[in-house]
Design an enzyme around this catalytic site. Sequence first.
Site, PDB file in Angstrom:
ATOM      1  N   GLN A 166      -4.870  -1.742   9.815  1.00 58.24           N
ATOM      2  CA  GLN A 166      -4.710  -2.983   9.051  1.00 58.24           C
ATOM      3  C   GLN A 166      -5.015  -4.285   9.898  1.00 58.24           C
ATOM      4  O   GLN A 166      -4.396  -4.152  10.913  1.00 58.24           O
ATOM      5  CB  GLN A 166      -2.930  -3.000   8.684  1.00 58.24           C
ATOM      6  N   LYS A 203       0.645  -1.297  -0.034  1.00 61.78           N
ATOM      7  CA  LYS A 203       0.081  -0.032   0.173  1.00 61.78           C
ATOM      8  C   LYS A 203       0.912   1.332  -0.061  1.00 61.78           C
ATOM      9  O   LYS A 203       0.454   2.267  -0.841  1.00 61.78           O
ATOM     10  CB  LYS A 203      -0.914  -0.038   1.322  1.00 61.78           C
ATOM     11  N   ASP A 242     -11.108   2.733   4.144  1.00 62.14           N
ATOM     12  CA  ASP A 242     -11.536   1.553   3.763  1.00 62.14           C
ATOM     13  C   ASP A 242     -13.148   1.259   3.309  1.00 62.14           C
ATOM     14  O   ASP A 242     -13.419   0.297   3.160  1.00 62.14           O
ATOM     15  CB  ASP A 242     -11.421   0.522   4.975  1.00 62.14           C
TER      16      ASP A 242
END
Length: 291
Positions: free
Chosen positions: A101, A57, A124
């Site tokens: 995460q 990422k 997200d």
Amino acid sequence: METTTAKLLDGKALAAKIHQQLQTQIHQLQAKVGRPPGLAVLMVGDNPASAAYVRNKEKACAKVGIASFGKHFPQETSQQELEAVIAELNEDARVDGILVQLPLPDHLDAVSLLHQIHPDKDADGLHPVNLGRLVRGESGLRSCTPAGVMHLLAEYNIPLRGKNAVVIGRSILVGKPMALMLLEADATVTVAHSRSQNLANITKNADIIIAAVGRPGLINADMVKQGAIVVDVGMNRVTDANGNSRLVGDVDLQSIAGVAEYFTPVPGGVGPMTVAILLQNTFTSYLRATS
């Protein structure tokens, strides 16, 4: 019986295209705004798979011009410490997107942490406010993996209106938002899951199958009708007799190759699209914050 050779839905190529577009837009806007977009990825502990995802990422961010404000915390970090960091990031004008995460160590409550993220910085797309906006058909940040699937279907001009779509899996990460996005596109949606009976009977009538359960090779040719679109969201690491491991999806690709019209590979299908939408969400938040 008519035979077909399934064509590839190339997520890697589309992700590269999205990266290129973002790079151009960020380059043009940064001088005017006075700062680049910013993404903070919070990781706790030393899960090797998580560390690889976070590196991936951050590399993608650097490529398109998004600043990374990633923070890596030791395994024993407390819930209170993480909540305090999220509160700071919510107030930090340089940060447009925040994500935690997963998985987290067992002593931490991931859902509670997600609730602490400001909905407009929810890179997200999983905050209850953003899921509520999706249910209501309002604009908002969308869950990355299902939004990536929708972009991929659109890129290949695959019609959804009136089509029978079966989503296998009902997680809040993929299955539920995926079903809602397909409904929004006027598909007729069935959600199947671990308690569904006679799965093959359900999938056999589907024009579009989205497999997202984490079971290697679950979907084979006997479960797919001629000319169906098969999207494989599964990411499973399997090890052969010689101890060599590889990534496979939920679909037996060799089996369906002569039946399906389109399919996504694993790796290189949905995975790259998830990261591309994460960057897109961060850019969307940046536009909102700076316009």
